[in-house]
Design a protein around this motif. Sequence first.
Motif, PDB file in Angstrom:
ATOM      1  N   MET A 112       0.802  -1.421  -0.017  1.00 47.56           N
ATOM      2  CA  MET A 112      -0.008  -0.153  -0.089  1.00 47.56           C
ATOM      3  C   MET A 112       0.775   1.347  -0.011  1.00 47.56           C
ATOM      4  SD  MET A 112      -3.194  -0.621   0.023  1.00 47.56           S
ATOM      5  CE  MET A 112      -3.621   1.094   0.199  1.00 47.56           C
ATOM      6  N   SER A 113       0.462   2.202  -0.777  1.00 47.64           N
ATOM      7  CA  SER A 113       1.377   3.553  -0.834  1.00 47.64           C
ATOM      8  C   SER A 113       0.408   4.725  -1.194  1.00 47.64           C
ATOM      9  CB  SER A 113       2.185   3.386  -1.956  1.00 47.64           C
ATOM     10  OG  SER A 113       3.076   4.454  -1.746  1.00 47.64           O
ATOM     11  N   HIS A 114       0.538   5.885  -0.600  1.00 47.12           N
ATOM     12  CA  HIS A 114       0.142   7.050  -0.922  1.00 47.12           C
ATOM     13  C   HIS A 114       1.220   8.097  -0.489  1.00 47.12           C
ATOM     14  CE1 HIS A 114      -1.140   8.193   2.976  1.00 47.12           C
ATOM     15  NE2 HIS A 114      -1.951   7.067   3.105  1.00 47.12           N
ATOM     16  N   GLY A 115       0.942   9.334  -0.702  1.00 47.59           N
ATOM     17  CA  GLY A 115       1.735  10.478  -0.280  1.00 47.59           C
ATOM     18  C   GLY A 115       1.460  11.441   0.574  1.00 47.59           C
ATOM     19  N   GLU A 116       0.508  11.092   1.586  1.00 50.19           N
ATOM     20  CA  GLU A 116       0.077  11.978   2.536  1.00 50.19           C
ATOM     21  C   GLU A 116       0.616  11.535   3.937  1.00 50.19           C
ATOM     22  OE1 GLU A 116      -1.532  14.574   1.786  1.00 50.19           O
ATOM     23  OE2 GLU A 116      -2.285  13.982  -0.262  1.00 50.19           O
ATOM     24  N   ALA A 117       1.611  12.093   4.401  1.00 50.72           N
ATOM     25  CA  ALA A 117       1.989  12.020   5.893  1.00 50.72           C
ATOM     26  C   ALA A 117       1.322  12.475   7.031  1.00 50.72           C
ATOM     27  CB  ALA A 117       3.520  12.385   5.794  1.00 50.72           C
ATOM     28  N   ALA A 118       0.258  13.323   6.705  1.00 57.17           N
ATOM     29  CA  ALA A 118      -0.435  14.067   8.029  1.00 57.17           C
ATOM     30  C   ALA A 118      -1.581  13.046   8.256  1.00 57.17           C
ATOM     31  CB  ALA A 118      -0.956  15.408   7.524  1.00 57.17           C
ATOM     32  N   HIS A 119      -1.921  12.969   9.533  1.00 56.01           N
ATOM     33  CA  HIS A 119      -2.923  11.909   9.972  1.00 56.01           C
ATOM     34  C   HIS A 119      -4.179  12.134   9.288  1.00 56.01           C
ATOM     35  CE1 HIS A 119      -0.979   9.905  13.297  1.00 56.01           C
ATOM     36  NE2 HIS A 119      -0.364  11.219  13.582  1.00 56.01           N
ATOM     37  N   GLU A 120      -4.812  13.683   9.269  1.00 54.77           N
ATOM     38  CA  GLU A 120      -6.013  13.870   8.603  1.00 54.77           C
ATOM     39  C   GLU A 120      -6.205  13.537   7.052  1.00 54.77           C
ATOM     40  OE1 GLU A 120      -4.090  15.975  10.475  1.00 54.77           O
ATOM     41  OE2 GLU A 120      -5.068  16.451  12.320  1.00 54.77           O
ATOM     42  N   ARG A 121      -5.132  13.905   6.402  1.00 51.79           N
ATOM     43  CA  ARG A 121      -4.825  13.537   5.118  1.00 51.79           C
ATOM     44  C   ARG A 121      -4.927  12.048   4.809  1.00 51.79           C
ATOM     45  NH1 ARG A 121      -4.598  17.962   1.934  1.00 51.79           N
ATOM     46  NH2 ARG A 121      -3.592  16.840   0.222  1.00 51.79           N
ATOM     47  N   THR A 334     -18.514 -11.977   3.653  1.00 50.12           N
ATOM     48  CA  THR A 334     -18.323 -10.650   4.597  1.00 50.12           C
ATOM     49  C   THR A 334     -16.935 -10.274   4.304  1.00 50.12           C
ATOM     50  OG1 THR A 334     -19.791 -11.323   6.301  1.00 50.12           O
ATOM     51  CG2 THR A 334     -18.014  -9.601   6.800  1.00 50.12           C
ATOM     52  N   LEU A 335     -16.443  -9.117   3.827  1.00 50.77           N
ATOM     53  CA  LEU A 335     -15.187  -8.836   3.455  1.00 50.77           C
ATOM     54  C   LEU A 335     -14.573  -8.073   4.715  1.00 50.77           C
ATOM     55  CD1 LEU A 335     -13.930  -6.952   0.375  1.00 50.77           C
ATOM     56  CD2 LEU A 335     -12.966  -6.596   2.402  1.00 50.77           C
ATOM     57  N   VAL A 336     -13.607  -8.522   5.313  1.00 52.92           N
ATOM     58  CA  VAL A 336     -13.151  -7.952   6.613  1.00 52.92           C
ATOM     59  C   VAL A 336     -11.697  -7.180   6.233  1.00 52.92           C
ATOM     60  CG1 VAL A 336     -12.081  -8.303   9.008  1.00 52.92           C
ATOM     61  CG2 VAL A 336     -13.968  -9.614   7.948  1.00 52.92           C
ATOM     62  N   MET A 337     -11.754  -5.790   6.421  1.00 54.66           N
ATOM     63  CA  MET A 337     -10.372  -5.220   5.985  1.00 54.66           C
ATOM     64  C   MET A 337      -9.835  -4.565   7.331  1.00 54.66           C
ATOM     65  SD  MET A 337     -10.236  -2.112   3.265  1.00 54.66           S
ATOM     66  CE  MET A 337     -11.697  -1.250   3.955  1.00 54.66           C
ATOM     67  N   VAL A 338      -8.651  -4.613   7.507  1.00 55.03           N
ATOM     68  CA  VAL A 338      -7.948  -4.045   8.630  1.00 55.03           C
ATOM     69  C   VAL A 338      -6.986  -2.838   7.885  1.00 55.03           C
ATOM     70  CG1 VAL A 338      -6.261  -4.141  10.687  1.00 55.03           C
ATOM     71  CG2 VAL A 338      -7.884  -6.068   9.898  1.00 55.03           C
ATOM     72  N   SER A 339      -7.061  -1.522   8.395  1.00 56.29           N
ATOM     73  CA  SER A 339      -6.314  -0.814   7.602  1.00 56.29           C
ATOM     74  C   SER A 339      -5.984   0.515   8.635  1.00 56.29           C
ATOM     75  CB  SER A 339      -7.086   0.018   6.420  1.00 56.29           C
ATOM     76  OG  SER A 339      -8.131   0.875   6.939  1.00 56.29           O
ATOM     77  N   SER A 340      -5.031   1.502   8.079  1.00 55.57           N
ATOM     78  CA  SER A 340      -4.685   2.463   9.141  1.00 55.57           C
ATOM     79  C   SER A 340      -4.371   3.592   8.062  1.00 55.57           C
ATOM     80  CB  SER A 340      -3.472   2.151   9.967  1.00 55.57           C
ATOM     81  OG  SER A 340      -3.224   3.012  11.031  1.00 55.57           O
ATOM     82  N   GLU A 341      -4.016   4.896   8.464  1.00 53.19           N
ATOM     83  CA  GLU A 341      -3.896   6.076   7.557  1.00 53.19           C
ATOM     84  C   GLU A 341      -2.661   5.913   6.912  1.00 53.19           C
ATOM     85  OE1 GLU A 341      -4.423   6.163  11.010  1.00 53.19           O
ATOM     86  OE2 GLU A 341      -3.793   8.470  11.746  1.00 53.19           O
ATOM     87  N   PHE A 342      -1.632   5.293   7.457  1.00 46.77           N
ATOM     88  CA  PHE A 342      -0.166   5.313   6.831  1.00 46.77           C
ATOM     89  C   PHE A 342       0.579   4.101   7.628  1.00 46.77           C
ATOM     90  CE2 PHE A 342      -0.311   9.611   8.452  1.00 46.77           C
ATOM     91  CZ  PHE A 342       0.145   9.091   9.858  1.00 46.77           C
ATOM     92  N   GLY A 343       1.658   3.757   7.129  1.00 47.20           N
ATOM     93  CA  GLY A 343       2.849   2.989   8.105  1.00 47.20           C
ATOM     94  C   GLY A 343       3.643   3.795   8.946  1.00 47.20           C
ATOM     95  N   ARG A 344       4.804   3.435   9.442  1.00 43.48           N
ATOM     96  CA  ARG A 344       5.749   4.187  10.025  1.00 43.48           C
ATOM     97  C   ARG A 344       7.175   3.856   9.370  1.00 43.48           C
ATOM     98  NH1 ARG A 344       2.365   6.586  13.318  1.00 43.48           N
ATOM     99  NH2 ARG A 344       4.205   7.140  14.614  1.00 43.48           N
ATOM    100  N   THR A 345       8.026   4.994   9.723  1.00 45.64           N
ATOM    101  CA  THR A 345       9.367   5.009   9.215  1.00 45.64           C
ATOM    102  C   THR A 345      10.442   3.839   9.036  1.00 45.64           C
ATOM    103  OG1 THR A 345      10.081   6.120  11.313  1.00 45.64           O
ATOM    104  CG2 THR A 345       9.784   7.626   9.553  1.00 45.64           C
TER     105      THR A 345
END
Length: 434
Positions: A112-121, A334-345
Amino acid sequence: MKCKGNPLSRRNFLTVGAAAGLGLSMSDMFRLQEAQAEIKNYDFIEAKAKSVIHIYLPGGAAQQELWDPKPYSPIEYRGEMKTVKTNTGEYFSEALPKTAQIADKLCIIRSMSHGEAAHERGTHNMFTGYRPSPALKFPSFGAVVSHEYGPRKNLPPYVCIPNVPNEYAGTGYLSSSFAPFSLGSDPASGGFKVRDLSLPGGVDESRFYRRRSALEAVNSYFAQKNESDSVAAMDTFYERAYNLISSPDAREAFNIEAEDAKVRDEYGRNQAGQRMLMARRLVQSGVRMVTLTYGGWDMHARITDSIKRQVPDFDQAYSTLIRDLERNGLLDETLVMVSSEFGRTPKINKDAGRDHWPKVFSVALAGGGLKKGYIHGASNATSSEPELDPVGPEDLATTMYHQLGIVADKELMAPGDRPIEIVDGGKVVKELLA
């Protein structure tokens, strides 16, 4: 005859002539033709999943200490946690020993990848499939599911446990009638009671129905005077509230006390366990999407201690949820999804923690017509970026909607009669599909 390059044929001239008789000019006719050309045709998608349980780990869960350990990297990258071998021969963090024994039922995305390092975004990305925009508020997954399918068996289509977790879990540009129903209290708390699910003291059923009739008369009057979204939404909310209160089956779905004590113990008598058990009860009863949160994962300091304190309850509850859904015949639908806003360094910081890192992280999926015992994509040796098959939030959202039978590029109407795609630019990650 029609000249090459000329948009007008004899038939088109006759059509324009006929349209003129209806008061349409030639320019009107061209606009109508252009509008017709832009109308999308949506292919039918057979739904593989009937419900979604979205388990959200707020704060940014570290992929290295959960789903994607790096045992061969230097310690400043891999951290202090060791690994555990799964029943598929892969490796998870040692913090997930029980989950490792159900890995043959899971589908893990490690790229998984995106470019938003702020929690809200980052949160916005992972609840809507869109990057944040100052011009428009996008609807959450649950609001879209509510819009597309509506209630089932007198239950709200979209429920949040214990409360709406953030502003991006709401309706965005959609009507507020598609907002989530939140429990208002934690299923793990003593004396747990769902807010507004029972009649007030001193109100019996006959009085309840008299009040409903009076309210319907008042609402009808105001609806004739005001056609705003707020009036229509209130009508919808009241109707759903009445259905909940008046339906024994609906009320029973929220009655966690009715669950066998051994099952409650199996999940764990804690926040993770009772929230996931409630999620299972709700999808089993007919709720289409349940979003629940657990813990705080913004571990900038002493990450090992935080993981050891927080993950065992999650490990027990999550592994039980997957097994429980399967033994109740619900996992495939039933689709079970575990996610978070991003990962860690990739690298441990000076405070023995990890900071925000959106370039690569992991999402765990299960059920809902997805492959079992499958790892998709890979991060590189230090977990700093995807090495294979990167997946963006728009791809994850598109794949989830596909399994639900929802066309992700279908256009919904935003304020100002603006057609907006449910997801823009995402693709179905076909390698995930069973």
